[in-house]
Design a protein around this motif. Structure first.
Motif, short mmCIF file in Angstrom:
data_model
loop_
_atom_site.label_atom_id
_atom_site.label_comp_id
_atom_site.label_asym_id
_atom_site.label_seq_id
_atom_site.Cartn_x
_atom_site.Cartn_y
_atom_site.Cartn_z
N TRP A 56 0.81 -1.12 0.68
CA TRP A 56 0.10 0.02 -0.03
C TRP A 56 0.94 0.70 0.17
CZ3 TRP A 56 -5.45 0.01 0.06
CH2 TRP A 56 -6.19 -1.29 0.43
N CYS A 57 -0.11 2.24 -0.59
CA CYS A 57 1.03 3.85 -0.47
C CYS A 57 -0.18 4.80 0.07
CB CYS A 57 1.63 4.27 -1.99
SG CYS A 57 2.57 3.55 -2.72
N VAL A 58 0.46 5.21 1.35
CA VAL A 58 -0.39 5.78 1.52
C VAL A 58 0.12 7.83 1.98
CG1 VAL A 58 -1.29 7.19 4.48
CG2 VAL A 58 -0.96 4.51 2.98
N TYR A 59 -0.64 8.35 0.56
CA TYR A 59 -0.20 10.09 0.67
C TYR A 59 -1.80 10.98 0.61
CZ TYR A 59 -0.78 8.32 -4.94
OH TYR A 59 -1.29 7.91 -5.48
N ASP A 60 -0.95 11.95 -0.18
CA ASP A 60 -1.71 13.55 -0.03
C ASP A 60 -1.84 13.25 -1.32
OD1 ASP A 60 -2.10 12.32 2.97
OD2 ASP A 60 -1.00 14.02 3.49
N VAL A 61 -3.23 14.43 -1.65
CA VAL A 61 -3.67 15.05 -2.67
C VAL A 61 -2.11 16.03 -2.28
CG1 VAL A 61 -4.72 16.19 -4.49
CG2 VAL A 61 -5.32 13.50 -3.26
N GLU A 62 -2.97 17.76 -1.40
CA GLU A 62 -2.48 18.68 -0.79
C GLU A 62 -3.17 19.80 -1.91
OE1 GLU A 62 -0.33 18.68 1.40
OE2 GLU A 62 0.77 17.01 1.54
N TRP A 63 -3.78 20.58 -0.94
CA TRP A 63 -4.23 22.11 -1.17
C TRP A 63 -3.94 23.07 -0.43
CZ3 TRP A 63 -7.68 22.63 -5.77
CH2 TRP A 63 -7.86 22.05 -5.94
N PRO A 64 -3.64 23.70 -1.54
CA PRO A 64 -3.71 24.40 -2.30
C PRO A 64 -3.05 24.40 -3.89
CG PRO A 64 -2.93 26.00 -1.73
CD PRO A 64 -2.99 24.79 -0.03
N LYS A 65 -2.30 23.48 -3.15
CA LYS A 65 -1.05 23.43 -3.61
C LYS A 65 -0.58 21.62 -4.14
CE LYS A 65 4.18 23.82 -5.69
NZ LYS A 65 5.54 24.32 -5.70
N HIS A 66 -1.34 20.90 -5.31
CA HIS A 66 -0.90 19.74 -5.26
C HIS A 66 0.32 19.20 -5.69
CE1 HIS A 66 -4.96 20.45 -7.52
NE2 HIS A 66 -5.19 19.75 -6.17
N HIS A 67 -0.11 17.34 -5.08
CA HIS A 67 1.98 16.83 -5.60
C HIS A 67 1.81 16.95 -6.87
CE1 HIS A 67 3.40 15.98 -1.79
NE2 HIS A 67 2.57 15.18 -1.25
N PRO A 68 2.75 16.74 -7.52
CA PRO A 68 3.32 16.27 -9.02
C PRO A 68 3.17 14.70 -8.99
CG PRO A 68 5.21 16.28 -8.24
CD PRO A 68 4.64 16.83 -6.74
N ALA A 69 3.04 14.83 -10.47
CA ALA A 69 2.44 13.85 -10.97
C ALA A 69 1.25 12.78 -10.19
CB ALA A 69 3.97 13.14 -10.92
N LEU A 70 -0.22 13.34 -9.73
CA LEU A 70 -0.30 12.53 -8.63
C LEU A 70 -1.72 11.14 -10.23
CD1 LEU A 70 -2.20 15.07 -7.25
CD2 LEU A 70 -0.98 13.23 -6.04
N VAL A 71 -1.74 11.86 -10.80
CA VAL A 71 -2.20 11.22 -11.93
C VAL A 71 -1.85 9.62 -12.49
CG1 VAL A 71 -3.80 10.97 -14.49
CG2 VAL A 71 -4.54 12.38 -12.95
N GLU A 72 -0.38 10.20 -13.10
CA GLU A 72 0.58 9.48 -13.44
C GLU A 72 1.23 8.45 -12.29
OE1 GLU A 72 5.26 9.33 -14.74
OE2 GLU A 72 4.23 11.13 -14.46
#
Length: 212
Positions: free
Chosen positions: A91-107
């Motif tokens: 499992w990988c547990v991580y955040d999206v982050e707002w207001p600045k998103h993490h890079p390459a979320l969809v990838e």
């Protein structure tokens, strides 16, 4: 088992147990909140006899980005195959982050899906998952708002976790997070637009015994 270096004890099956235990490797980006929560989950009496959980924290002091975590998960799985280690799920547990998103979320998501890596993604951040232990929450929020709402409920002055506060309410949190998932599915919203949401309920479902 082939001769040579043996896998860590936490990744080897125990002999003679009445029920086989599930081994999970969990990689998380956070340096404190996420690993402390996962450690409390590992030690929880309801889960202890079901899942042998090996928690690995990857990344520098500032945290690893999602794509790095997923790639690291693939490396761990390949090494486990070479060493004939028993790992049921990664499992990988991580955040999206707002207001600045993490890079390459969809990838990161697509790479994980193609390779059988499980994701527990919280949007905007892990604190939303913590809030769900206390209440439903369906309004958009950024990281700071999520932290503020979390503090309102658990009185936390920092990012530490008191497992005794959260573990009794983990099923309620999972139920609320699953309801958020259904809401976003009905509205065809996905990362990074599925705010608020948390995939932690799928990890909880993987290690919790079914209720009778």
């Amino acid at each position: 088992m082939t001769r040579g270096r043996q896998p860590p004890a936490s990744l080897r099956r125990k002999v003679g147990e009445r029920q086989p235990r599930k081994t999970l490797v969990i990689l998380c980006e956070g340096r404190r909140t996420e690993p402390e929560y996962l450690d409390a989950l590992r030690r929880d009496r309801e889960i202890h006899d079901v899942a042998a959980v090996d928690i690995r924290i990857e990344g520098s002091a500032s945290g690893a980005v999602p794509l790095t975590l997923v790639r690291r998960a693939l490396e761990i799985r390949e090494r486990a195959r070479r060493e004939q280690s028993e790992i049921d799920e990664i499992w990988c547990v991580y955040d999206v982050e707002w207001p600045k998103h993490h890079p390459a979320l969809v990838e990161a998501r697509d790479l994980a899906q193609r390779n059988g890596i499980n994701l527990a993604v919280s949007n905007p951040c892990f604190e939303l998952w913590l809030v769900l232990h206390f209440r439903d929450y369906r309004r958009f929020l950024d990281n700071e708002q999520a932290r503020r709402v979390r503090r309102e409920h658990d009185g936390s002055a920092d990012k530490g976790i008191d497992g005794t506060v959260y573990m009794p309410q983990k099923r309620d949190a999972a139920r609320r997070a699953a309801a958020l998932d259904r809401f976003h599915q009905q509205n065809s919203t996905c990362v990074p637009d599925d705010n608020p949401s948390s995939g932690m309920h799928r990890l909880i479902a993987s290690v919790l015994p079914p209720q009778t």
